[in-house]
Design an enzyme around this catalytic site. Structure first.
Site, PDB file in Angstrom:
ATOM      1  N   TYR A   1      -0.936   6.887   3.266  1.00  0.00           N
ATOM      2  CA  TYR A   1      -0.418   6.006   4.322  1.00  0.00           C
ATOM      3  C   TYR A   1       1.118   5.994   4.270  1.00  0.00           C
ATOM      4  CZ  TYR A   1      -5.331   5.102   4.834  1.00  0.00           C
ATOM      5  OH  TYR A   1      -6.680   5.280   5.031  1.00  0.00           O
TER       6      TYR A   1
ATOM      7  N   HIS B   1      -2.801   6.697  -0.956  1.00  0.00           N
ATOM      8  CA  HIS B   1      -3.838   7.213  -0.045  1.00  0.00           C
ATOM      9  C   HIS B   1      -3.328   7.836   1.246  1.00  0.00           C
ATOM     10  CE1 HIS B   1      -6.583   4.157  -2.319  1.00  0.00           C
ATOM     11  NE2 HIS B   1      -6.134   5.140  -3.075  1.00  0.00           N
TER      12      HIS B   1
ATOM     13  N   HIS C   1       0.858  -1.192   0.000  1.00  0.00           N
ATOM     14  CA  HIS C   1       0.000   0.000   0.000  1.00  0.00           C
ATOM     15  C   HIS C   1       0.891   1.238   0.000  1.00  0.00           C
ATOM     16  CE1 HIS C   1      -3.332   2.537   0.224  1.00  0.00           C
ATOM     17  NE2 HIS C   1      -4.048   1.968   1.163  1.00  0.00           N
TER      18      HIS C   1
HETATM   19  C1  LIG Z   1     -15.107   0.554   2.020  1.00  0.00           C
HETATM   20  C2  LIG Z   1     -13.836   0.885   1.300  1.00  0.00           C
HETATM   21  C3  LIG Z   1     -12.607   0.472   1.822  1.00  0.00           C
HETATM   22  C4  LIG Z   1     -11.407   0.749   1.153  1.00  0.00           C
HETATM   23  N1  LIG Z   1     -10.235   0.254   1.636  1.00  0.00           N
HETATM   24  C5  LIG Z   1      -9.100   0.376   0.906  1.00  0.00           C
HETATM   25  C6  LIG Z   1      -7.910  -0.295   1.291  1.00  0.00           C
HETATM   26  O1  LIG Z   1      -7.863  -1.080   2.242  1.00  0.00           O
HETATM   27  N2  LIG Z   1      -6.790  -0.075   0.542  1.00  0.00           N
HETATM   28  C7  LIG Z   1      -6.806   0.726  -0.571  1.00  0.00           C
HETATM   29  O2  LIG Z   1      -5.765   0.873  -1.217  1.00  0.00           O
HETATM   30  N3  LIG Z   1      -7.934   1.335  -0.980  1.00  0.00           N
HETATM   31  C8  LIG Z   1      -9.085   1.160  -0.289  1.00  0.00           C
HETATM   32  N4  LIG Z   1     -10.250   1.705  -0.757  1.00  0.00           N
HETATM   33  C9  LIG Z   1     -10.262   2.373  -2.083  1.00  0.00           C
HETATM   34  C10 LIG Z   1     -10.691   1.384  -3.175  1.00  0.00           C
HETATM   35  O3  LIG Z   1      -9.766   0.322  -3.318  1.00  0.00           O
HETATM   36  C11 LIG Z   1     -10.836   2.074  -4.548  1.00  0.00           C
HETATM   37  O4  LIG Z   1      -9.595   2.566  -4.954  1.00  0.00           O
HETATM   38  C12 LIG Z   1     -11.853   3.200  -4.507  1.00  0.00           C
HETATM   39  O5  LIG Z   1     -13.062   2.760  -3.905  1.00  0.00           O
HETATM   40  C13 LIG Z   1     -12.131   3.750  -5.910  1.00  0.00           C
HETATM   41  O6  LIG Z   1     -12.588   2.737  -6.767  1.00  0.00           O
HETATM   42  P1  LIG Z   1     -14.174   2.563  -7.122  1.00  0.00           P
HETATM   43  O7  LIG Z   1     -14.643   3.872  -7.679  1.00  0.00           O
HETATM   44  O8  LIG Z   1     -14.198   1.448  -8.123  1.00  0.00           O
HETATM   45  O9  LIG Z   1     -14.868   2.205  -5.841  1.00  0.00           O
HETATM   46  C14 LIG Z   1     -11.448   1.477  -0.069  1.00  0.00           C
HETATM   47  C15 LIG Z   1     -12.675   1.914  -0.580  1.00  0.00           C
HETATM   48  C16 LIG Z   1     -13.862   1.614   0.064  1.00  0.00           C
HETATM   49  C17 LIG Z   1     -15.166   2.057  -0.544  1.00  0.00           C
END
Ligand SMILES: Cc1cc2nc3c(=O)[nH]c(=O)nc-3n(C[C@H](O)[C@H](O)[C@H](O)COP(=O)(O)O)c2cc1C
Length: 371
Positions: free
Chosen positions: A185, A183, A180
């Site tokens: 982190y 975001h 990771h």
């Molecule tokens: C409930 C939730 C938890 C997430 N947890 C992570 C995570 O653990 N690690 C990460 O890199 N991104 C995390 N994300 C971001 C998603 O992986 C993704 O990049 C983001 O939702 C955008 O994609 P989408 O528009 O297809 O949902 C999370 C998103 C959501 C909605």
């Protein structure tokens, strides 16, 4: 009929994913025992998405140290006792025909916040009392506690923690290990001049700020051996003045491939509050830039680096267009898959595939397929 590119296999080292659709990591905040151990929820959730037709599934951020958890309810891989539970997830994903990956994370200055589940816990609200926050520099993320800057010895220990967690991930049977690096982190905190003001070897210049990411990638590659796929998620831009840009990330991507990274999973933002132009496929151009930067490179494993695009990719047609345009090798879709575990089957159908075997609809469900 030729199948769409979305349904073409994706070569990853010696492995092949059955299609080009990824489930990105999404924290479930479901470890009620707060011990980082996998629960039945995780096994069913990830197993369902594998049965739903995804080609590659990346399990949510799993912490490499207890204080690196984003919340007390995160999964962990900091302890050998956590391996058996992850093995259950891997078995459920493999039974559904997908490749299994896990994201290894450390939250740094953004760790230790309560979970965010709408209408359950309410909004995230800053650092929990007593949580030991560490970061490259002693600069707080808004509404979070001020972290302590890591010493160089602690940085080496953290690199080692990533490598040890990766070894546990391999013991659990994962095919893909994702770091990771996005975001806001820890890895991202080191990369960005907006969160890293160190003046030692781990800061001061782009080279210094990249050192932690590159050392971690290298240590993890050594820990997982030649067979497994090493992937890193990056925030290509901070969307902020003085922060990381797509150009910085394109250059970093090349350096990461040189130390053994096979896949670049391109997201954006999260390190500082910023105005983000959220909209359909808004991060895809950054994936395209990274793909262009690594084109023609060969990974030490002998393959081509692969690029995954993510972020509001919400239909089969949109996904296919991204692949056909050569902006990415695979696409990930997250929230859509929370709404519908069978989203891959639906997208294949949308693209004209009425062969349920090709779409990976479980045979048990064919009687219920669209009429
Ligand atoms: C409930 C939730 C938890 C997430 N947890 C992570 C995570 O653990 N690690 C990460 O890199 N991104 C995390 N994300 C971001 C998603 O992986 C993704 O990049 C983001 O939702 C955008 O994609 P989408 O528009 O297809 O949902 C999370 C998103 C959501 C909605």
């Amino acid at each position: 009929m030729a199948y769409p590119q979305l349904l073409q296999p994706l070569a990853l080292r010696s492995l092949a994913a059955r299609n080009r659709l990824w489930l990105p990591p999404m924290c479930m905040y479901s470890v009620t025992a707060e011990d980082g151990v996998v629960t039945d929820w995780h096994v069913v959730h990830y197993g369902s998405r594998a049965q739903g037709g995804f080609g590659t599934i990346i399990v949510e951020a799993s912490a490499v140290t207890p204080e690196g958890r984003l919340s007390p309810n995160d999964l962990g891989l900091w302890d050998d006792a956590q391996v058996a539970g992850h093995r259950r997830i891997v078995e459920a994903i493999h039974a559904g025909g997908a490749l299994a990956g896990v994201q290894l994370g450390h939250g740094g200055r953004k760790a230790g916040t309560p979970p965010w589940r709408p209408a359950v816990e309410g909004a995230r609200s800053g650092t929990l009392p007593g949580w030991n926050l560490v970061a490259p520099s002693a600069a707080a993320y808004p509404e979070h506690a001020t972290p302590r800057a890591l010493t160089t010895t602690e940085i080496a220990d953290t690199v080692q923690a990533f490598a040890d967690a990766a070894r546990r991930a391999v013991a659990a049977g994962y095919d893909v290990i994702e770091l990771h690096g996005a975001h806001g982190y820890l890895i991202h905190q080191f990369l960005s001049p907006l969160s890293n003001t160190r003046t030692d070897a781990y800061g001061g210049s782009a080279e210094g700020r990249r050192r932690f990411a590159l050392e971690t990638a290298q240590a993890v590659r050594e820990a997982i051996g030649e067979e497994k796929v090493l992937d890193i998620r990056l925030s290509a831009t901070d969307w902020a003045e003085g922060g990381l840009t797509g150009d910085d990330t394109a250059e970093l991507a090349r350096q990461l491939v040189a130390v053994g990274v096979d896949v670049l999973h391109v997201s954006t933002g999260g390190n500082v509050p910023a105005k983000v132009p959220v909209g359909p496929g808004y991060q895809v151009p950054f994936a395209g830039q990274v793909k262009h930067a690594v084109a023609g490179m060969t990974t030490p494993g002998g393959g081509q680096p692969q690029v995954v695009a993510v972020g509001l990719i919400d239909s089969g047609l949109q996904a296919e267009q991204i692949l056909v345009a050569g902006l990415a090798d695979a696409v990930a879709t997250g929230r859509g898959a929370l709404r519908d575990p069978y989203l891959p089957v639906r997208w294949a159908h949308e693209l004209g595939v009425n062969d349920w075997q090709a779409a990976h609809l479980p045979v048990q469900y064919w009687r219920g397929a669209w009429r």
